[in-house]
Design a protein around this motif. Structure first.
Motif, PDB file in Angstrom:
ATOM      1  N   HIS A 161     -10.346 -12.916  10.922  1.00  0.00           N
ATOM      2  CA  HIS A 161      -9.340 -12.245  11.754  1.00  0.00           C
ATOM      3  C   HIS A 161      -8.118 -11.834  10.939  1.00  0.00           C
ATOM      4  CE1 HIS A 161     -10.936 -14.668  15.450  1.00  0.00           C
ATOM      5  NE2 HIS A 161     -11.700 -13.633  15.158  1.00  0.00           N
ATOM      6  N   THR A 162      -7.709 -12.711  10.026  1.00  0.00           N
ATOM      7  CA  THR A 162      -6.495 -12.442   9.265  1.00  0.00           C
ATOM      8  C   THR A 162      -6.721 -11.475   8.103  1.00  0.00           C
ATOM      9  OG1 THR A 162      -6.888 -14.463   7.972  1.00  0.00           O
ATOM     10  CG2 THR A 162      -5.415 -14.642   9.872  1.00  0.00           C
ATOM     11  N   HIS A 163      -7.986 -11.057   7.898  1.00  0.00           N
ATOM     12  CA  HIS A 163      -8.290 -10.142   6.800  1.00  0.00           C
ATOM     13  C   HIS A 163      -8.957  -8.851   7.281  1.00  0.00           C
ATOM     14  CE1 HIS A 163      -7.461 -13.743   4.459  1.00  0.00           C
ATOM     15  NE2 HIS A 163      -7.369 -12.974   3.390  1.00  0.00           N
ATOM     16  N   LEU A 164      -8.711  -8.466   8.502  1.00  0.00           N
ATOM     17  CA  LEU A 164      -9.307  -7.253   9.036  1.00  0.00           C
ATOM     18  C   LEU A 164      -8.634  -5.979   8.531  1.00  0.00           C
ATOM     19  CD1 LEU A 164      -9.959  -8.311  12.760  1.00  0.00           C
ATOM     20  CD2 LEU A 164     -11.642  -8.050  10.924  1.00  0.00           C
ATOM     21  N   ASN A 165      -7.392  -6.085   8.095  1.00  0.00           N
ATOM     22  CA  ASN A 165      -6.656  -4.908   7.619  1.00  0.00           C
ATOM     23  C   ASN A 165      -7.460  -4.206   6.512  1.00  0.00           C
ATOM     24  OD1 ASN A 165      -4.828  -3.057   6.486  1.00  0.00           O
ATOM     25  ND2 ASN A 165      -3.072  -4.383   6.841  1.00  0.00           N
ATOM     26  N   PRO A 166      -7.861  -2.950   6.709  1.00  0.00           N
ATOM     27  CA  PRO A 166      -8.683  -2.254   5.698  1.00  0.00           C
ATOM     28  C   PRO A 166      -7.949  -2.001   4.387  1.00  0.00           C
ATOM     29  CG  PRO A 166      -7.982  -0.729   7.421  1.00  0.00           C
ATOM     30  CD  PRO A 166      -7.602  -2.101   7.890  1.00  0.00           C
ATOM     31  N   LYS A 167      -6.629  -2.185   4.373  1.00  0.00           N
ATOM     32  CA  LYS A 167      -5.868  -2.003   3.133  1.00  0.00           C
ATOM     33  C   LYS A 167      -5.970  -3.225   2.216  1.00  0.00           C
ATOM     34  CE  LYS A 167      -2.773   1.170   5.510  1.00  0.00           C
ATOM     35  NZ  LYS A 167      -1.446   1.336   6.163  1.00  0.00           N
ATOM     36  N   ILE A 168      -6.545  -4.313   2.731  1.00  0.00           N
ATOM     37  CA  ILE A 168      -6.896  -5.447   1.872  1.00  0.00           C
ATOM     38  C   ILE A 168      -8.200  -5.067   1.179  1.00  0.00           C
ATOM     39  CG2 ILE A 168      -7.512  -7.891   1.791  1.00  0.00           C
ATOM     40  CD1 ILE A 168      -5.887  -8.239   4.403  1.00  0.00           C
ATOM     41  N   ASP A 169      -8.128  -4.753  -0.098  1.00  0.00           N
ATOM     42  CA  ASP A 169      -9.262  -4.152  -0.800  1.00  0.00           C
ATOM     43  C   ASP A 169     -10.375  -5.136  -1.127  1.00  0.00           C
ATOM     44  OD1 ASP A 169      -8.404  -1.309  -1.287  1.00  0.00           O
ATOM     45  OD2 ASP A 169      -6.691  -2.359  -2.139  1.00  0.00           O
ATOM     46  N   TYR A 170     -10.012  -6.409  -1.324  1.00  0.00           N
ATOM     47  CA  TYR A 170     -11.046  -7.409  -1.587  1.00  0.00           C
ATOM     48  C   TYR A 170     -10.568  -8.771  -1.106  1.00  0.00           C
ATOM     49  CZ  TYR A 170      -8.438  -8.797  -5.875  1.00  0.00           C
ATOM     50  OH  TYR A 170      -7.493  -9.227  -6.766  1.00  0.00           O
ATOM     51  N   LEU A 171     -11.532  -9.658  -0.870  1.00  0.00           N
ATOM     52  CA  LEU A 171     -11.255 -10.983  -0.340  1.00  0.00           C
ATOM     53  C   LEU A 171     -11.211 -12.012  -1.467  1.00  0.00           C
ATOM     54  CD1 LEU A 171     -13.615 -10.994   2.783  1.00  0.00           C
ATOM     55  CD2 LEU A 171     -11.290 -10.092   2.586  1.00  0.00           C
ATOM     56  N   THR A 172     -10.623 -13.159  -1.163  1.00  0.00           N
ATOM     57  CA  THR A 172     -10.533 -14.235  -2.148  1.00  0.00           C
ATOM     58  C   THR A 172     -10.880 -15.573  -1.500  1.00  0.00           C
ATOM     59  OG1 THR A 172      -8.175 -14.622  -1.694  1.00  0.00           O
ATOM     60  CG2 THR A 172      -8.716 -13.042  -3.439  1.00  0.00           C
ATOM     61  N   ASP A 208       0.821  -1.209   0.000  1.00  0.00           N
ATOM     62  CA  ASP A 208       0.000   0.000   0.000  1.00  0.00           C
ATOM     63  C   ASP A 208       0.858   1.263   0.000  1.00  0.00           C
ATOM     64  OD1 ASP A 208      -2.801   1.213   0.443  1.00  0.00           O
ATOM     65  OD2 ASP A 208      -1.622   2.094   2.069  1.00  0.00           O
ATOM     66  N   ARG A 209       1.958   1.247   0.737  1.00  0.00           N
ATOM     67  CA  ARG A 209       2.853   2.428   0.749  1.00  0.00           C
ATOM     68  C   ARG A 209       3.488   2.644  -0.615  1.00  0.00           C
ATOM     69  NH1 ARG A 209       4.625   0.266   5.654  1.00  0.00           N
ATOM     70  NH2 ARG A 209       6.604  -0.411   4.740  1.00  0.00           N
ATOM     71  N   LEU A 210       3.820   1.561  -1.288  1.00  0.00           N
ATOM     72  CA  LEU A 210       4.528   1.665  -2.564  1.00  0.00           C
ATOM     73  C   LEU A 210       3.598   1.995  -3.732  1.00  0.00           C
ATOM     74  CD1 LEU A 210       6.863  -1.467  -2.233  1.00  0.00           C
ATOM     75  CD2 LEU A 210       7.552   0.933  -2.008  1.00  0.00           C
ATOM     76  N   ASP A 211       2.315   1.635  -3.599  1.00  0.00           N
ATOM     77  CA  ASP A 211       1.405   1.772  -4.733  1.00  0.00           C
ATOM     78  C   ASP A 211       0.000   2.112  -4.243  1.00  0.00           C
ATOM     79  OD1 ASP A 211      -0.149   1.529  -6.993  1.00  0.00           O
ATOM     80  OD2 ASP A 211       0.685  -0.389  -7.634  1.00  0.00           O
ATOM     81  N   LYS A 212      -0.396   3.356  -4.447  1.00  0.00           N
ATOM     82  CA  LYS A 212      -1.732   3.812  -4.058  1.00  0.00           C
ATOM     83  C   LYS A 212      -2.750   3.658  -5.191  1.00  0.00           C
ATOM     84  CE  LYS A 212      -0.653   5.371   0.094  1.00  0.00           C
ATOM     85  NZ  LYS A 212      -1.223   4.774   1.333  1.00  0.00           N
ATOM     86  N   ASN A 213      -2.302   3.212  -6.356  1.00  0.00           N
ATOM     87  CA  ASN A 213      -3.180   3.184  -7.520  1.00  0.00           C
ATOM     88  C   ASN A 213      -3.851   1.841  -7.765  1.00  0.00           C
ATOM     89  OD1 ASN A 213      -2.600   5.882  -8.282  1.00  0.00           O
ATOM     90  ND2 ASN A 213      -0.652   5.196  -9.142  1.00  0.00           N
ATOM     91  N   HIS A 214      -3.334   0.784  -7.150  1.00  0.00           N
ATOM     92  CA  HIS A 214      -3.845  -0.546  -7.436  1.00  0.00           C
ATOM     93  C   HIS A 214      -4.417  -1.213  -6.193  1.00  0.00           C
ATOM     94  CE1 HIS A 214      -0.908  -0.167 -10.912  1.00  0.00           C
ATOM     95  NE2 HIS A 214      -2.088  -0.364 -11.477  1.00  0.00           N
ATOM     96  N   LEU A 215      -5.271  -2.192  -6.436  1.00  0.00           N
ATOM     97  CA  LEU A 215      -5.900  -2.928  -5.360  1.00  0.00           C
ATOM     98  C   LEU A 215      -4.928  -3.944  -4.758  1.00  0.00           C
ATOM     99  CD1 LEU A 215      -9.366  -3.623  -7.044  1.00  0.00           C
ATOM    100  CD2 LEU A 215      -8.683  -1.657  -5.634  1.00  0.00           C
ATOM    101  N   ILE A 216      -5.264  -4.410  -3.560  1.00  0.00           N
ATOM    102  CA  ILE A 216      -4.451  -5.399  -2.855  1.00  0.00           C
ATOM    103  C   ILE A 216      -5.361  -6.529  -2.388  1.00  0.00           C
ATOM    104  CG2 ILE A 216      -2.920  -5.848  -0.893  1.00  0.00           C
ATOM    105  CD1 ILE A 216      -2.252  -2.837  -0.895  1.00  0.00           C
ATOM    106  N   SER A 217      -4.917  -7.758  -2.602  1.00  0.00           N
ATOM    107  CA  SER A 217      -5.596  -8.931  -2.056  1.00  0.00           C
ATOM    108  C   SER A 217      -4.535  -9.889  -1.523  1.00  0.00           C
ATOM    109  CB  SER A 217      -6.468  -9.611  -3.114  1.00  0.00           C
ATOM    110  OG  SER A 217      -5.697  -9.981  -4.250  1.00  0.00           O
ATOM    111  N   THR A 218      -4.977 -10.915  -0.816  1.00  0.00           N
ATOM    112  CA  THR A 218      -3.999 -11.809  -0.177  1.00  0.00           C
ATOM    113  C   THR A 218      -3.741 -13.081  -0.964  1.00  0.00           C
ATOM    114  OG1 THR A 218      -5.655 -12.997   1.144  1.00  0.00           O
ATOM    115  CG2 THR A 218      -4.725 -10.969   2.082  1.00  0.00           C
ATOM    116  N   GLY A 219      -4.731 -13.572  -1.728  1.00  0.00           N
ATOM    117  CA  GLY A 219      -4.590 -14.855  -2.419  1.00  0.00           C
ATOM    118  C   GLY A 219      -5.031 -16.037  -1.581  1.00  0.00           C
TER     119      GLY A 219
END
Length: 429
Positions: free
Chosen positions: A269-280, A242-253
């Motif tokens: 619990h492991t996906h509470l971080n609001p910077k995770i933009d969508y779930l998988t 998120d610090r390196l790239d504000k333009n793209h989404l982030i997911s965990t896989g």
């Protein structure tokens, strides 16, 4: 931040249309539980295409094949591809060779060029890449390779006896406590995200053909006592991206519950971080014992029933967290687990249809399920050996090197499957 950027993008598209300027590819953003392409909702039937950057290589790839396959997928409405950034190590049997990161911190320039070429060609076709940066499993090196590089011992490859899967997973669990491993991975992230594409001259962090960065393929908690270490590592990695790239989404896989000690609460619990933009989530009925090819008639309904329940319970978590969710892996073997493109895919198509229908229902009702990526598109690839084993130099298919080549592959010749995918993508417009 991404919501603000979405508004700016929408204004830019309006101005471009008004004054006659050629429109640029619209980035994918998130608003609540929905994806947007520019100012329009975006739902999709996409594909796993992990080997795409290898096909883009000048030395070991086949660029003409790559372009034909991209064109064929686009023709059938497939515009979203989940892709491996590159393998690590590349020195073991049953693993991807050649590797992008062939030694710790050292990179194969030809494969970097192949990744550039792939992304640039996808951009020309208004296609979107979800790029995963690591792997819980041995087939592309990933976490186990980082451990070996940092003197935790030789990888106990579970495909080679007497090694076992439990032994391998116990080995991988050490990754979340290995500071030099995690530091090296952070360096890898900074290196890849800091790249500028040699073909379209765009920084990776500004390229709209990239939909999302993904931490890895199926990062697993692995044990109850490892949840805290896993979550700290996951959050630290997400925060870095998120610090390196504000333009793209982030997911965990993540696979979802299956990768979270079979516990939905752990997944949440492991996906509470609001910077995770969508779930998988991932769904593998054969691997999970729901489907048996030798008894497809009786086990297919069971597989569909269990898969539907799995989907719905994960949609509920996504709704609770207020984010979209994607089924980014699901697959089923051909009849009798044949590797031949000529064998029947009647059961597979019926299984796929259940996923596509659930996605359309979500699309109509504004639910959180926003996309599915089948596993996977193997295009013109084929099994070279009768056993299906992949050896260095063989053509790539959707099946990674530790699996029989063609087992879960949708080939270019699977016209009925591709026509069905096209039909459902049209329903999502």
């Amino acid at each position: 931040m991404r919501k603000i950027k979405a508004a700016i993008v929408s204004l830019g598209l309006f101005l471009a249309t008004t004054i006659g300027i050629a429109q640029k590819q619209a980035p994918i953003t998130v608003k609540g539980t929905q994806f947007y392409k520019g100012d329009k909702p975006y739902s999709y039937v996409g594909a796993n295409y992990w080997y795409g950057s290898l096909l883009g290589s000048k030395k070991v790839g086949d660029r003409k094949r790559l372009l034909r396959e991209l064109d064929l997928m686009k023709k059938n409405g497939i515009d979203n591809l989940r892709i491996l950034v590159g393998a690590d190590g590349g020195t073991y049997d049953y693993t991807v060779t050649p590797a992008l990161q062939y030694e710790q911190g050292k990179y194969n320039e030809d494969l970097l060029d192949g990744l550039d070429f792939l992304i640039a060609e996808m951009g020309k076709r208004n296609m979107y890449a979800v790029l995963y940066l690591n792997n819980n499993w041995e087939w592309s090196g990933g976490m186990s390779q980082y451990l070996e590089w940092n003197e935790y011992g030789k990888i106990p490859n579970p495909n080679i006896k007497p090694n076992t899967w439990p032994q391998f997973m116990d080995f991988v669990k050490q990754y979340h406590s290995c500071e030099p491993c995690m530091d090296t991975f952070e360096n890898h992230i900074q290196f890849i995200l800091g790249r500028t594409n040699a073909y379209n001259k765009q920084k990776y962090t500004e390229d709209p053909a990239i939909m999302a960065w993904q931490v890895g393929n199926e990062p697993r908690v692995l044990s109850v006592d490892n949840e805290e270490k896993f979550t700290l590592w996951l959050n630290k990695t997400v925060d870095l991206i998120d610090r390196l790239d504000k333009n793209h989404l982030i997911s965990t896989g993540s696979e979802g519950k299956a990768g979270s000690n079979d516990d939905l609460a752990t997944y949440e619990h492991t996906h509470l971080n609001p910077k995770i933009d969508y779930l998988t989530m991932h769904i593998w009925p054969k691997n999970w014992g729901w489907f048996k090819a030798e008894d497809g008639e009786n086990t297919l309904p069971i597989a569909i029933e269990k898969a539907t329940a799995y989907i719905n319970e994960h949609i509920a978590i996504a709704k609770e967290l207020g984010r979209p969710i994607v089924i980014e892996e699901f697959g089923l073997p051909r009849a009798d687990e044949s590797l031949s493109p000529k064998s029947s895919v009647v059961n597979r198509n019926a299984f796929y249809k259940a996923f596509f229908e659930r996605l359309v229902k979500s699309h109509i009702n504004n639910e959180a399920l926003q996309g599915v990526n089948f596993w996977g598109f193997g295009g013109e690839g084929q099994a070279v050996n009768a056993t299906g084993k992949w050896n260095a130099g063989d053509t790539f298919t959707a099946d990674p090197p530790q699996e029989p080549q063609g087992l879960n592959t949708v080939f270019s010749s699977d016209k009925l499957t591709l026509e069905m995918i096209k039909m459902y993508n049209l329903k999502l417009k």
